[in-house]
Design a protein around this motif. Sequence first.
Motif, PDB file in Angstrom:
ATOM      1  N   ARG A 116       0.812  -1.226   0.000  1.00  0.00           N
ATOM      2  CA  ARG A 116       0.000   0.000   0.000  1.00  0.00           C
ATOM      3  C   ARG A 116       0.839   1.266   0.000  1.00  0.00           C
ATOM      4  O   ARG A 116       0.635   2.171   0.827  1.00  0.00           O
ATOM      5  N   LYS A 117       1.814   1.306  -0.888  1.00  0.00           N
ATOM      6  CA  LYS A 117       2.617   2.517  -1.039  1.00  0.00           C
ATOM      7  C   LYS A 117       1.819   3.563  -1.825  1.00  0.00           C
ATOM      8  O   LYS A 117       0.863   3.222  -2.519  1.00  0.00           O
ATOM      9  N   THR A 118       2.245   4.812  -1.713  1.00  0.00           N
ATOM     10  CA  THR A 118       1.728   5.837  -2.614  1.00  0.00           C
ATOM     11  C   THR A 118       2.444   5.668  -3.942  1.00  0.00           C
ATOM     12  O   THR A 118       3.670   5.695  -3.984  1.00  0.00           O
ATOM     13  N   VAL A 119       1.674   5.448  -5.019  1.00  0.00           N
ATOM     14  CA  VAL A 119       2.303   5.181  -6.310  1.00  0.00           C
ATOM     15  C   VAL A 119       1.768   6.126  -7.375  1.00  0.00           C
ATOM     16  O   VAL A 119       0.562   6.401  -7.425  1.00  0.00           O
ATOM     17  N   LEU A 120       2.666   6.635  -8.194  1.00  0.00           N
ATOM     18  CA  LEU A 120       2.297   7.388  -9.380  1.00  0.00           C
ATOM     19  C   LEU A 120       2.875   6.637 -10.565  1.00  0.00           C
ATOM     20  O   LEU A 120       4.091   6.478 -10.674  1.00  0.00           O
ATOM     21  N   LEU A 121       1.983   6.166 -11.437  1.00  0.00           N
ATOM     22  CA  LEU A 121       2.424   5.341 -12.557  1.00  0.00           C
ATOM     23  C   LEU A 121       2.126   6.054 -13.875  1.00  0.00           C
ATOM     24  O   LEU A 121       0.973   6.380 -14.149  1.00  0.00           O
ATOM     25  N   VAL A 122       3.171   6.283 -14.672  1.00  0.00           N
ATOM     26  CA  VAL A 122       2.978   6.835 -16.015  1.00  0.00           C
ATOM     27  C   VAL A 122       2.853   5.671 -16.980  1.00  0.00           C
ATOM     28  O   VAL A 122       3.668   4.750 -16.958  1.00  0.00           O
ATOM     29  N   THR A 123       1.807   5.674 -17.797  1.00  0.00           N
ATOM     30  CA  THR A 123       1.616   4.557 -18.717  1.00  0.00           C
ATOM     31  C   THR A 123       0.966   5.035 -20.011  1.00  0.00           C
ATOM     32  O   THR A 123       0.380   6.100 -20.078  1.00  0.00           O
ATOM     33  N   HIS A 124       1.133   4.223 -21.051  1.00  0.00           N
ATOM     34  CA  HIS A 124       0.465   4.483 -22.327  1.00  0.00           C
ATOM     35  C   HIS A 124      -0.776   3.628 -22.483  1.00  0.00           C
ATOM     36  O   HIS A 124      -1.530   3.789 -23.432  1.00  0.00           O
ATOM     37  N   SER A 125      -0.934   2.682 -21.571  1.00  0.00           N
ATOM     38  CA  SER A 125      -1.971   1.675 -21.751  1.00  0.00           C
ATOM     39  C   SER A 125      -3.173   1.966 -20.856  1.00  0.00           C
ATOM     40  O   SER A 125      -3.053   2.050 -19.630  1.00  0.00           O
ATOM     41  N   ILE A 126      -4.338   2.129 -21.473  1.00  0.00           N
ATOM     42  CA  ILE A 126      -5.552   2.387 -20.696  1.00  0.00           C
ATOM     43  C   ILE A 126      -5.852   1.184 -19.795  1.00  0.00           C
ATOM     44  O   ILE A 126      -6.206   1.345 -18.628  1.00  0.00           O
ATOM     45  N   ASP A 127      -5.694  -0.016 -20.337  1.00  0.00           N
ATOM     46  CA  ASP A 127      -5.930  -1.231 -19.550  1.00  0.00           C
ATOM     47  C   ASP A 127      -5.086  -1.238 -18.286  1.00  0.00           C
ATOM     48  O   ASP A 127      -5.552  -1.520 -17.190  1.00  0.00           O
ATOM     49  N   GLU A 128      -3.789  -0.906 -18.482  1.00  0.00           N
ATOM     50  CA  GLU A 128      -2.867  -0.928 -17.353  1.00  0.00           C
ATOM     51  C   GLU A 128      -3.261   0.120 -16.318  1.00  0.00           C
ATOM     52  O   GLU A 128      -3.262  -0.133 -15.115  1.00  0.00           O
TER      53      GLU A 128
END
Lengths: 260, 286
Positions: A186-198
């Motif tokens: 349960r970390k604070t996460v910021l994820l940059v992605t190109h995939s809507i599914d992801e």
Amino acid sequence: MIVAHGISKAFVGRKAASVVALRNVDLCVDRGTFVSLIGPSGCGKSTLLRILGGLERPSSGTIDMAPGRGADATETVKTAFVFQDHSLFPWLTVLDNVAFGLRMAGVPKAVRRERARMWLARVGLAGFERHYPEELSGGMRQRLSLARAFVTDPDILLMDEPMGSLDAQTRLLVQEDLIRLWEETRKTVLLVTHSIDEALLLGDRVVVMTARPGQVKLDLRIELGRPRTMAITGERAFGELKAKIWEALRDEVERSLELT
Amino acid sequence: MTGSATELERVATATGDEVLDEALHALDAAERRRRRLDVTLAVATPAALLVMWQAAADTHWIDPKIFTPPTTIARSAGHLIAAGTLQSDLAITLARLVVGFAVGAAAGIVVGILLGLSRPLRSAFSPLFTGLYAVPQIALLPLLLVIFGVGETAKVLTVVAVTFFVLEINVVRAVRGFDPRLVEAGHAYGARRLRLFRHVLLPGIMPAIFTGLRVSIALALVVITATEFVASTNGLGYLVWNSWQLFEPDYMYVGLITIALVGVVLTGIIVAAERLALPWLRRSRP
């Protein structure tokens, strides 16, 4: 927790024409929340991540990672990056790659090795300690990148298209790993992605950015249950959210094509 | 009926596996035969040439005064070793080579890193060094002799010069072409300034350094041999040159063979050191 206010970033271009990558971005991320950041190529989402991680300075705006704890408290908040797999150090063994951040932080050898071993086991890489990154498959290297970030026990994890170089099937497996690790920690996460599914599969929130200069276009709370598995991608709610995000993203992607 | 059909299938599968096993064994055996042949040819070809040389010289089909037969060369080598001159020539050439190589390599690596990191330094010195590198280092020898006299300094400096430029150029290129993603990863995980240099940049440019060492040791041997031809009264180069002037081709061959062996051994040491220092380079994907 992250409170970013009025973040703008301009780059001086090669031919002296400066480019505004980000304009007036406000982003607030609660502690323990997983936020997916999605947008067209070149919209500045990676730049935003790098600014939040202290790898770049904003042209204007403020970042407070420890609200209410004073200006200096932000400095003490630990962030860790997960990049694409080619940012592993090829000259270090798998074990030493994981322990790198701890080594730089001055953690004694025995302690950092033990913690690195523990995290390698958690991402399914036990037994590969003495290998070199080049000897691993793409999926294993990406798990190694995850272990390298998690082992430093950061307050905030910043992930810059971590699965970008994986093939579609390996990607699914590593995504499942990431869901599991996140639900355990349960970390604070910021994820940059190109995939809507992801973005949907992993995120508690999905933030859609506009074409350059990047601004927040849509901020969507994802009310899908947890623990999550790949099975939710077949659910009706998932499909509806996906359509909604694509609707917001489509115009921006078209605009970004005109820009370049 | 169905029972016997399954039986038949099983037999068919078993036979299929056996055929596959046999085919794999045949492929393995063929590969082993080819490898044995590679080794045999690599050893037998030079040996056959030596025998032919000996026979051709013994029968005077070639002039044995110019193409000294191998057995005579071996005998001459024995004379030089007994007199102790071969050892002392070898020692003196090795000393010049090793000192010049070590000094030139160290300077080349340090200057290469500084120029790679600092744009003003690069602007100031890179064109100059590139221009100087284009001058054959051996052409500097007369100038060095004028400046330093006929002592050891001038001779060693030719080796320093060639080693320096090769390392400097290799290291500048490696630092400038360094993968920025690795620097960023180092930075993100807390490696700043000196620690970024020590834990990220330095290990990352080691392959380029070893490439430079391998290239420059061969050039250094060329340069020291040529220097000893014209500006020395000892060393392996002098042995070769003096043997020509006295028309003693058998000693000349001894000198040439020793120089070749020095080249092989020194290159071998560098390659071995590279394997030891950079274990991650020789591992291939599984």
